[in-house]
Design a protein around this motif. Structure first.
Motif, PDB file in Angstrom:
ATOM      1  N   CYS A   1     -64.723   7.132  40.444  1.00 15.51           N
ATOM      2  CA  CYS A   1     -63.856   6.156  41.372  1.00 15.51           C
ATOM      3  C   CYS A   1     -64.838   5.666  42.563  1.00 15.51           C
ATOM      4  CB  CYS A   1     -62.257   6.651  42.122  1.00 15.51           C
ATOM      5  SG  CYS A   1     -61.554   5.996  43.246  1.00 15.51           S
TER       6      CYS A   1
ATOM      7  N   VAL B   1     -62.414   5.939  37.005  1.00 18.16           N
ATOM      8  CA  VAL B   1     -61.544   4.404  36.256  1.00 18.16           C
ATOM      9  C   VAL B   1     -61.751   3.717  35.495  1.00 18.16           C
ATOM     10  CG1 VAL B   1     -61.147   1.655  37.568  1.00 18.16           C
ATOM     11  CG2 VAL B   1     -61.767   4.490  39.245  1.00 18.16           C
TER      12      VAL B   1
ATOM     13  N   GLU C   1     -56.384   1.312  39.676  1.00 13.97           N
ATOM     14  CA  GLU C   1     -57.292   1.264  40.453  1.00 13.97           C
ATOM     15  C   GLU C   1     -57.279  -0.545  41.368  1.00 13.97           C
ATOM     16  OE1 GLU C   1     -58.248   3.572  42.237  1.00 13.97           O
ATOM     17  OE2 GLU C   1     -59.674   2.816  43.223  1.00 13.97           O
TER      18      GLU C   1
END
Ligand code: SF4
Length: 374
Positions: A79, A92, A148
């Motif tokens: 992330c 992610v 995300e």
């Protein structure tokens, strides 16, 4: 207080499929085309869907168009956190870009520069990349999320990706997958042998914010009913109060949502609940002002954070966090991890009375929480 108007499945906002020529023959592409029953345009390798107007003005129209294409980059990445704020060490899994819902505060408006939705159909590459990453560090525990750059479930009635992901994760001992949504497209999760490796999560907010600033999303009651149903199917749950927005009656609003949450969902099913006050990249204010002229919350006082994002003043953040945390702690199970997304140690100390490193660090706190429910 109750928001009653239901939009239903946000995937029905999509009215046209665009298919990259090099993906047309993939069985998964054909499966989605057949299921969607929408007009299809094939686009050449260097072409893009033709959407009239300039970005971001054409975003509302662009969200009606879904491009099925290949992800030519990495599917799996850490992330994008920053050094200055405590991050949770999340990974992610990039399944696509953009989302058919339309939240006024959505950071993707400033982050992306294409108005259409993309979904990556080369899922064999996705699973191969996951295999390699999880096998390379067998002693590490991975918390993985698909929410995300898009919403994890908003297009699931078209793509049916969630059963593939859930069944894949069921066979991994060193990872959990978080599917985070503002929709209630959970039908495809029923009856799967998930082995506790998938956490189904919803973003929650004060009812006036959900009603006014989150377009085409599910209502509070719909989200909570879907969560209760997922808990009944044995899934672990998570919730995210993010972004917390200052508005008239905010205390009453957040208290109402928290009371409804714990009246509907078993506290023992909840692995974690995050809190994050509104923060945004400066260009987002102008984009939102143009697209949603009736929204007022960007016209409050903010400071520039160390990560370049605007935030409420520290005293304001602490006041909101203390109030919401106090309400949550009245109901939450002691093993549910309550935490901040992207806050500094000073705020942690002021609000929680400890900093993450006192408890082994935020990643370790969340790893422990991922494994206890059910
Ligand atoms: S649901 Fe999430 S991804 Fe979709 S518009 Fe809202 S904030 Fe953006």
């Amino acid at each position: 207080m109750n928001q009653t108007a239901s939009y239903g499945d946000p995937a029905r906002f999509v009215t046209r499929l665009h298919v990259a020529e090099d993906c047309l023959d993939l069985p998964y592409t054909q499966e989605i085309i057949e299921r969607a029953r929408l007009p299809v345009t094939v686009v050449g390798e260097r072409d893009v869907p033709a959407i009239d107007g300039e970005y971001p003005h054409n975003l509302s129209a662009g969200k009606r168009h879904l491009l099925l294409c290949r992800n030519r980059g990495a599917f799996f990445k850490p992330c994008p956190a920053t050094r200055e704020y405590r991050c949770c060490d999340y990974q992610v899994l990039n399944i696509g870009m953009n989302c058919p819902m339309d939240c006024v505060y959505c950071i993707l408006q400033a982050y992306l520069n294409n108005p259409w939705l993309s979904f990556f159909v080369n899922v064999e590459d996705l699973f191969a990349e996951l295999d390699a990453a999880l096998a390379a560090e067998p002693a590490r525990f991975f918390r993985i999320g698909t929410g995300e750059f898009t919403d994890s479930l908003a297009l699931d009635s078209l793509t049916r990706l969630s059963p593939r992901l859930v069944e894949y994760m069921a066979g991994r001992d060193n990872a959990v997958l978080e599917l985070k949504s503002k929709s209630v497209n959970t039908d495809n999760l029923e009856g799967l042998d998930h082995r506790g490796r998938t956490i189904v999560a919803w973003s929650l907010n004060s009812p006036p914010i959900m009603a006014r600033e989150e377009i085409r999303t599910a209502t509070l009651e719909e989200r909570l009913q879907a969560a209760a149903q997922c808990a009944g199917w044995g899934y672990t749950l998570a919730f995210h109060f993010d972004p917390i927005i200052l508005h008239p009656g905010w205390e009453e609003g957040y208290r109402y949502t928290i009371n409804r949450l714990f009246a509907t969902v078993p506290a023992t099913s909840i692995a974690w609940i995050s809190l994050g006050a509104l923060r945004y990249l400066p260009p987002l204010k102008q984009i939102a002002a143009t697209r949603f002229p009736g929204s007022r919350f960007f016209y409050q006082e903010f400071i520039d954070g160390l990560d370049g994002k605007r935030r409420y003043f520290r005293t304001q953040r602490v006041a909101m966090y203390r109030f919401i945390l106090n309400e949550l702690q009245r109901h939450a199970h002691s093993r549910t991890c309550l935490y901040f997304c992207m806050e500094n140690d000073t705020i942690w100390q002021d609000v929680f009375g400890f900093v993450p490193k006192d408890r082994g660090g935020l990643p370790a706190m969340l790893d422990r929480a991922a494994c206890w429910p059910a």
